[in-house]
Write a protein that holds these residues in place. Structure first.
Motif, PDB file in Angstrom:
ATOM      1  N   PRO A 173       0.864  -1.112  -0.049  1.00  0.00           N
ATOM      2  CA  PRO A 173      -0.059   0.099   0.107  1.00  0.00           C
ATOM      3  C   PRO A 173       0.935   1.229  -0.028  1.00  0.00           C
ATOM      4  O   PRO A 173       1.975   1.384   0.499  1.00  0.00           O
ATOM      5  N   LEU A 174       0.399   2.204  -0.545  1.00  0.00           N
ATOM      6  CA  LEU A 174       1.028   3.608  -0.567  1.00  0.00           C
ATOM      7  C   LEU A 174       0.979   4.113   0.702  1.00  0.00           C
ATOM      8  O   LEU A 174      -0.314   4.055   1.504  1.00  0.00           O
ATOM      9  N   PRO A 175       1.422   5.168   1.094  1.00  0.00           N
ATOM     10  CA  PRO A 175       1.419   5.805   2.514  1.00  0.00           C
ATOM     11  C   PRO A 175       0.190   6.577   2.443  1.00  0.00           C
ATOM     12  O   PRO A 175      -0.208   7.159   1.701  1.00  0.00           O
ATOM     13  N   GLY A 176      -0.748   6.318   3.600  1.00  0.00           N
ATOM     14  CA  GLY A 176      -2.092   6.659   3.712  1.00  0.00           C
ATOM     15  C   GLY A 176      -3.185   5.920   2.971  1.00  0.00           C
ATOM     16  O   GLY A 176      -4.343   6.315   3.409  1.00  0.00           O
ATOM     17  N   ASP A 177      -2.957   4.859   2.249  1.00  0.00           N
ATOM     18  CA  ASP A 177      -4.033   3.959   1.775  1.00  0.00           C
ATOM     19  C   ASP A 177      -4.383   3.120   2.534  1.00  0.00           C
ATOM     20  O   ASP A 177      -3.263   2.592   3.321  1.00  0.00           O
ATOM     21  N   THR A 178      -5.591   2.607   2.770  1.00  0.00           N
ATOM     22  CA  THR A 178      -5.808   1.504   3.418  1.00  0.00           C
ATOM     23  C   THR A 178      -5.409   0.230   3.206  1.00  0.00           C
ATOM     24  O   THR A 178      -5.769  -0.131   1.752  1.00  0.00           O
ATOM     25  N   PRO A 179      -4.781  -0.680   3.800  1.00  0.00           N
ATOM     26  CA  PRO A 179      -4.086  -1.861   3.140  1.00  0.00           C
ATOM     27  C   PRO A 179      -5.222  -2.942   3.337  1.00  0.00           C
ATOM     28  O   PRO A 179      -6.288  -2.802   4.072  1.00  0.00           O
ATOM     29  N   VAL A 180      -4.811  -3.807   2.595  1.00  0.00           N
ATOM     30  CA  VAL A 180      -5.607  -5.151   2.920  1.00  0.00           C
ATOM     31  C   VAL A 180      -5.686  -5.928   4.356  1.00  0.00           C
ATOM     32  O   VAL A 180      -4.436  -5.354   4.974  1.00  0.00           O
ATOM     33  N   ARG A 181      -6.517  -6.413   4.927  1.00  0.00           N
ATOM     34  CA  ARG A 181      -6.454  -6.639   6.302  1.00  0.00           C
ATOM     35  C   ARG A 181      -6.609  -8.187   6.320  1.00  0.00           C
ATOM     36  O   ARG A 181      -7.436  -8.972   5.668  1.00  0.00           O
ATOM     37  N   VAL A 182      -5.897  -8.714   7.253  1.00  0.00           N
ATOM     38  CA  VAL A 182      -6.064 -10.056   7.855  1.00  0.00           C
ATOM     39  C   VAL A 182      -6.184 -10.387   9.028  1.00  0.00           C
ATOM     40  O   VAL A 182      -5.611  -9.556  10.010  1.00  0.00           O
ATOM     41  N   LEU A 183      -7.045 -11.034   9.696  1.00  0.00           N
ATOM     42  CA  LEU A 183      -7.299 -11.406  11.102  1.00  0.00           C
ATOM     43  C   LEU A 183      -6.640 -12.805  11.422  1.00  0.00           C
ATOM     44  O   LEU A 183      -6.956 -13.683  10.682  1.00  0.00           O
ATOM     45  N   THR A 184      -5.957 -12.715  12.410  1.00  0.00           N
ATOM     46  CA  THR A 184      -5.431 -13.834  12.981  1.00  0.00           C
ATOM     47  C   THR A 184      -6.065 -14.292  14.337  1.00  0.00           C
ATOM     48  O   THR A 184      -6.366 -13.503  15.111  1.00  0.00           O
ATOM     49  N   VAL A 185      -6.496 -15.396  14.470  1.00  0.00           N
ATOM     50  CA  VAL A 185      -7.029 -16.138  15.581  1.00  0.00           C
ATOM     51  C   VAL A 185      -6.288 -17.032  16.208  1.00  0.00           C
ATOM     52  O   VAL A 185      -6.392 -18.305  15.642  1.00  0.00           O
ATOM     53  N   MET A 189       0.413 -15.828  17.519  1.00  0.00           N
ATOM     54  CA  MET A 189       0.210 -14.564  17.112  1.00  0.00           C
ATOM     55  C   MET A 189       1.107 -13.489  16.683  1.00  0.00           C
ATOM     56  O   MET A 189       1.070 -12.800  15.725  1.00  0.00           O
ATOM     57  N   GLN A 190       1.989 -13.758  17.394  1.00  0.00           N
ATOM     58  CA  GLN A 190       3.450 -12.891  17.485  1.00  0.00           C
ATOM     59  C   GLN A 190       4.158 -13.163  15.880  1.00  0.00           C
ATOM     60  O   GLN A 190       4.329 -12.266  15.092  1.00  0.00           O
ATOM     61  N   ALA A 191       4.126 -14.322  15.493  1.00  0.00           N
ATOM     62  CA  ALA A 191       4.666 -14.647  14.101  1.00  0.00           C
ATOM     63  C   ALA A 191       3.815 -14.476  13.290  1.00  0.00           C
ATOM     64  O   ALA A 191       4.338 -13.937  12.380  1.00  0.00           O
ATOM     65  N   VAL A 231       0.404  -5.850   4.818  1.00  0.00           N
ATOM     66  CA  VAL A 231      -0.884  -6.019   4.983  1.00  0.00           C
ATOM     67  C   VAL A 231      -1.066  -5.600   6.532  1.00  0.00           C
ATOM     68  O   VAL A 231      -0.474  -5.708   7.413  1.00  0.00           O
ATOM     69  N   HIS A 232      -2.415  -5.213   6.965  1.00  0.00           N
ATOM     70  CA  HIS A 232      -2.865  -4.753   8.111  1.00  0.00           C
ATOM     71  C   HIS A 232      -3.288  -6.126   8.945  1.00  0.00           C
ATOM     72  O   HIS A 232      -4.150  -6.467   8.590  1.00  0.00           O
ATOM     73  N   GLY A 233      -2.810  -6.345  10.012  1.00  0.00           N
ATOM     74  CA  GLY A 233      -3.040  -7.564  10.801  1.00  0.00           C
ATOM     75  C   GLY A 233      -3.975  -7.202  11.929  1.00  0.00           C
ATOM     76  O   GLY A 233      -3.829  -6.189  12.864  1.00  0.00           O
ATOM     77  N   CYS A 234      -5.050  -7.874  12.241  1.00  0.00           N
ATOM     78  CA  CYS A 234      -5.897  -7.932  13.381  1.00  0.00           C
ATOM     79  C   CYS A 234      -5.637  -9.095  14.151  1.00  0.00           C
ATOM     80  O   CYS A 234      -5.484 -10.083  13.228  1.00  0.00           O
ATOM     81  N   ALA A 235      -6.219  -9.084  15.364  1.00  0.00           N
ATOM     82  CA  ALA A 235      -5.970 -10.130  16.181  1.00  0.00           C
ATOM     83  C   ALA A 235      -6.982 -10.537  17.215  1.00  0.00           C
ATOM     84  O   ALA A 235      -7.559  -9.476  17.807  1.00  0.00           O
ATOM     85  N   GLN A 252     -14.196 -10.683  19.881  1.00  0.00           N
ATOM     86  CA  GLN A 252     -13.134 -10.164  19.082  1.00  0.00           C
ATOM     87  C   GLN A 252     -13.257 -10.177  17.621  1.00  0.00           C
ATOM     88  O   GLN A 252     -13.251  -9.139  16.811  1.00  0.00           O
ATOM     89  N   VAL A 253     -13.521 -11.589  17.140  1.00  0.00           N
ATOM     90  CA  VAL A 253     -13.819 -11.796  15.882  1.00  0.00           C
ATOM     91  C   VAL A 253     -15.090 -10.754  15.109  1.00  0.00           C
ATOM     92  O   VAL A 253     -14.569  -9.895  14.233  1.00  0.00           O
ATOM     93  N   ARG A 254     -15.780 -10.551  16.026  1.00  0.00           N
ATOM     94  CA  ARG A 254     -17.140  -9.875  15.302  1.00  0.00           C
ATOM     95  C   ARG A 254     -16.858  -8.358  15.324  1.00  0.00           C
ATOM     96  O   ARG A 254     -17.139  -7.642  14.730  1.00  0.00           O
ATOM     97  N   ALA A 255     -16.005  -8.054  16.365  1.00  0.00           N
ATOM     98  CA  ALA A 255     -15.753  -6.473  16.525  1.00  0.00           C
ATOM     99  C   ALA A 255     -14.907  -6.223  15.176  1.00  0.00           C
ATOM    100  O   ALA A 255     -15.167  -5.328  14.677  1.00  0.00           O
ATOM    101  N   VAL A 256     -13.752  -6.740  14.914  1.00  0.00           N
ATOM    102  CA  VAL A 256     -12.889  -6.627  14.011  1.00  0.00           C
ATOM    103  C   VAL A 256     -13.922  -6.682  12.616  1.00  0.00           C
ATOM    104  O   VAL A 256     -13.643  -5.758  11.777  1.00  0.00           O
ATOM    105  N   VAL A 257     -14.460  -7.782  12.194  1.00  0.00           N
ATOM    106  CA  VAL A 257     -14.975  -8.025  11.065  1.00  0.00           C
ATOM    107  C   VAL A 257     -16.268  -7.107  10.530  1.00  0.00           C
ATOM    108  O   VAL A 257     -16.327  -6.562   9.711  1.00  0.00           O
TER     109      VAL A 257
END
Length: 282
Positions: free
Chosen positions: A11-23, A34-36, A46-50, A77-82
Motif C-alpha cells: 500500500p502507498l502511505p495513507g492508503d488503507t491496506p488489505v486486512r487479515v485477522l489471525t485467531v 500470534m506474534q509470528a 497487510v494490516h493485521g488484526c488479532a 473479538q472476531v465480530r468486532a473486527v469483521v
C-alpha cells in the motif's frame, strides 16, 4: 535462492491496506503464534488484526502454562473486527478448547468466514517442543466443526498423524493423508512435509479432492524452526486476502516460509524462531 522474493502489492502511505485477522494464542517468547503471524502479515504490507484465544507462558524451551480466553470473548473479538474493519481472510492457530471452537463455528457462520471470506485453518496441536496445546475433546470438535469451513487446512506431519492415524514416511503416504483429510470437509488441504527430515528437500502436497500439486524447497539444516508453520499460513492468508487463488497463495506462502527458515536465528536455550526480518534487507 534463485527464485524472486515473494511479492504482494504494497500500500502507498495513507492508503488503507488489505486486512487479515489471525485467531490464535499469544506466545510470550515471540517465536510463534500470534506474534509470528503478525510479523509476517506486517512485512507483507497487510494490516493485521488479532483475536487472542489463549495466553501461553512460553519460551524457546517449552510451554509451562496456558490461560484460555473465555470463548465468548474470543468470538466477540472476531465480530468486532469483521463488522467494523472488515477482513480479506482469516487465519487460525491455537484454539485451546472445545468451547472456543464451538463459539468460532457460530461467529464464522454469522460473518461468512469460510464461505465469503477465505479461512486458513492451521490445526495447531502442540508446540515445537511437543507440549500439547489442546485436549483430546478439542481435537474432535476442531475436526467436526471447523474442518468443513476451511478454505485451506495446513497440518504438519504430527498433526496429520493426530487427525488421521497416518504416519507419513514418503510421498505416497503424504498423498493418502491429503485424501483422508480432504474427506473431512476442507476445500483444499496442504500436507506440510517439513517434519520429514529424512528427505533432503521439504515437499508440501496440496490437494483439492481431485489433483495433487507438490511444492518443493531446499531444506535448511537448523533447529531454529519455531513458527515456520505460522509464517506459511499467515503469508498464504495475505495472498488470499489480495484475491489470489489457493494454489497461487500457497506457492507464495511456501516460498515465504522457506526464506524465513533460511533466515532463522538462535535465541534462548531451545528452538530459535524463523525470521521474516529478511524482508527488511530489500
Amino acid at each position: 535462492m534463485s527464485a524472486p522474493p515473494p511479492s504482494l502489492p504494497l500500500p502507498l502511505p495513507g492508503d488503507t491496506p488489505v486486512r487479515v485477522l489471525t485467531v490464535a494464542g499469544s506466545d510470550s517468547g515471540g517465536g510463534a503464534g500470534m506474534q509470528a503471524d503478525l510479523r509476517t502479515i506486517a512485512l507483507l504490507g497487510v494490516h493485521g488484526c488479532a483475536a487472542v484465544t489463549a495466553v501461553t507462558v512460553q519460551n524457546t524451551v517449552g510451554v509451562s502454562g496456558v490461560h484460555e480466553v473465555p470463548a465468548a470473548t474470543v468470538a466477540a473479538q472476531v465480530r468486532a473486527v469483521v463488522t467494523d474493519i472488515g477482513v480479506g481472510a482469516v487465519k487460525t492457530g491455537m484454539l485451546a478448547s472445545s468451547a472456543i471452537i464451538e463459539a468460532l463455528e457460530e461467529v464464522f457462520g454469522e460473518l461468512g468466514i469460510g464461505s465469503r471470506v477465505p479461512l486458513v485453518l492451521d490445526p495447531v496441536a502442540a508446540s515445537v517442543g511437543g507440549d500439547p496445546l489442546f485436549s483430546g475433546s478439542a481435537q474432535d470438535t476442531l475436526r467436526d466443526r471447523l474442518f468443513p469451513l476451511a478454505t485451506l487446512l495446513t497440518p504438519n506431519l504430527d498433526e496429520v498423524r493426530l487427525f488421521t492415524g497416518i504416519d507419513v514416511v514418503d510421498g505416497a503416504s503424504q498423498r493418502e493423508a491429503a485424501r483422508v483429510l480432504h474427506g473431512l470437509g476442507p476445500r483444499w488441504v496442504l500436507v506440510k512435509g517439513g517434519h520429514l527430515r529424512s528427505s533432503p528437500v521439504s515437499t508440501d502436497v496440496l490437494h483439492d479432492g481431485t489433483s495433487f500439486t507438490e511444492l518443493t524447497a531446499p531444506r535448511t539444516p537448523t533447529t531454529n524452526d519455531h513458527g515456520a508453520g505460522d509464517c506459511l499460513g499467515a503469508a498464504t492468508a495475505c495472498a488470499l486476502a489480495h484475491g489470489w487463488s489457493v494454489p497461487e497463495a500457497v506457492a507464495l506462502g511456501k516460498e515465504w516460509a522457506t526464506r524465513c527458515v533460511a533466515a532463522a536465528y538462535p535465541l534462548g536455550a531451545g528452538h530459535g524462531p524463523v525470521s521474516p526480518l529478511w524482508r527488511l534487507l530489500g
